[in-house]
Design a protein around this motif. Structure first.
Motif, PDB file in Angstrom:
ATOM      1  N   TYR A  72       0.577   0.013  -9.513  1.00 25.80           N
ATOM      2  CA  TYR A  72      -0.647   0.823  -9.551  1.00 25.80           C
ATOM      3  C   TYR A  72      -0.329   2.296  -9.334  1.00 25.80           C
ATOM      4  O   TYR A  72      -0.570   3.134 -10.184  1.00 25.80           O
ATOM      5  N   ARG A  73       0.100   2.631  -8.130  1.00 23.50           N
ATOM      6  CA  ARG A  73       0.478   3.998  -7.767  1.00 23.50           C
ATOM      7  C   ARG A  73      -0.625   5.017  -8.044  1.00 23.50           C
ATOM      8  O   ARG A  73      -0.359   6.151  -8.412  1.00 23.50           O
ATOM      9  N   THR A  74      -1.858   4.570  -7.874  1.00 27.36           N
ATOM     10  CA  THR A  74      -3.008   5.454  -8.032  1.00 27.36           C
ATOM     11  C   THR A  74      -4.150   4.901  -7.182  1.00 27.36           C
ATOM     12  O   THR A  74      -4.172   3.718  -6.849  1.00 27.36           O
ATOM     13  N   PHE A  75      -5.090   5.764  -6.820  1.00 21.25           N
ATOM     14  CA  PHE A  75      -6.234   5.326  -6.028  1.00 21.25           C
ATOM     15  C   PHE A  75      -7.142   4.423  -6.862  1.00 21.25           C
ATOM     16  O   PHE A  75      -7.348   4.665  -8.053  1.00 21.25           O
TER      17      PHE A  75
ATOM     18  N   LYS B 200      -4.984   3.276  -1.951  1.00 19.49           N
ATOM     19  CA  LYS B 200      -4.023   3.468  -3.033  1.00 19.49           C
ATOM     20  C   LYS B 200      -2.899   2.427  -2.918  1.00 19.49           C
ATOM     21  O   LYS B 200      -1.959   2.601  -2.146  1.00 19.49           O
TER      22      LYS B 200
ATOM     23  N   SER C 116      -1.591   6.643   0.654  1.00 22.26           N
ATOM     24  CA  SER C 116      -2.923   6.093   0.896  1.00 22.26           C
ATOM     25  C   SER C 116      -3.374   6.520   2.295  1.00 22.26           C
ATOM     26  O   SER C 116      -2.530   6.885   3.127  1.00 22.26           O
TER      27      SER C 116
ATOM     28  N   THR D  63       0.848  -1.191   0.000  1.00 22.38           N
ATOM     29  CA  THR D  63       0.000   0.000   0.000  1.00 22.38           C
ATOM     30  C   THR D  63       0.886   1.245   0.000  1.00 22.38           C
ATOM     31  O   THR D  63       1.889   1.309   0.727  1.00 22.38           O
ATOM     32  N   SER D  64       0.533   2.199  -0.806  1.00 19.34           N
ATOM     33  CA  SER D  64       1.291   3.438  -0.949  1.00 19.34           C
ATOM     34  C   SER D  64       1.316   4.223   0.366  1.00 19.34           C
ATOM     35  O   SER D  64       0.369   4.169   1.161  1.00 19.34           O
TER      36      SER D  64
END
Length: 188
Positions: A142-145, A124, A59, A55-56
């Motif tokens: 991913y690096r996006t919500f 995210k 996030s 998880t980022s």
């Protein structure tokens, strides 16, 4: 006049080759898949998979959202885990990694992965790594919500099948470019 024409053609060819090279180096981006169908899940065999989800740090610090995952290969072998989340165990906290052992149909090389998120908090992921018995480890960034209430992720199955043709195309374009440079130098 001929030098101007050859120079213009050379510039055009160079810009085309450069744009092709640049587009081939861009990493794939996740996308929404509104019509994802889970009914294709095959019940043949059972193989273990290890899924590591990071998880980022950007996030939310924790999420109460319900998070599901589906992944598979180009041959229709699909693995589905309906609920990975567990707020009591602090799953999917920001700046953390969670490891899941998931059993599912035996797949070949994993080439797609999708998340489904439902809830008010948001989430995210930075990346997901999938390890399987019959396939090489694969990582999707991913690096996006993840949007709410829609399958969101990657399908690189066609890309993997067609990637063997890309290098020969690129080499062909460099050969054409080389011929144009030689032609230009001969006219000068």
């Amino acid at each position: 006049m001929t030098i101007i024409a050859v120079s213009s053609l050379l510039l055009l060819a160079f810009s085309f080759v450069l744009s092709e090279a640049q587009s081939s180096f861009l990493p794939p981006q996740p996308h929404a898949l509104p019509s994802f169908n889970l009914s294709y899940i095959q019940k043949l065999g059972s193989c273990p998979y290890t899924v590591v989800i990071t998880t980022s740090c950007s996030s939310p610090s924790y999420t109460r959202d319900q998070i599901s995952i589906a992944f598979g290969d180009a041959y229709g072998n699909q693995v589905y885990a309906p609920r990975l989340d567990d707020p009591s165990t602090r799953t999917f906290e920001g700046c953390s990694s969670d490891t899941f052992q998931i059993n599912g149909p035996c797949a070949y090389q994993i080439c797609y992965v999708y998340f489904y998120r439902s809830g008010p908090d948001g989430w995210k992921p930075d990346r997901v790594e999938i390890y399987g018995h019959n396939s090489k480890a694969v990582t999707f960034y991913y690096r996006t919500f993840i949007p709410s209430d829609i399958w969101y992720g990657f399908n690189l199955c066609n890309r993997a099948a067609s990637s063997s043709g890309q290098p020969s195309y690129r080499v062909f374009m460099y050969v054409v470019y080389g011929f144009l440079v030689i032609a230009f130098l001969n006219f000068c």
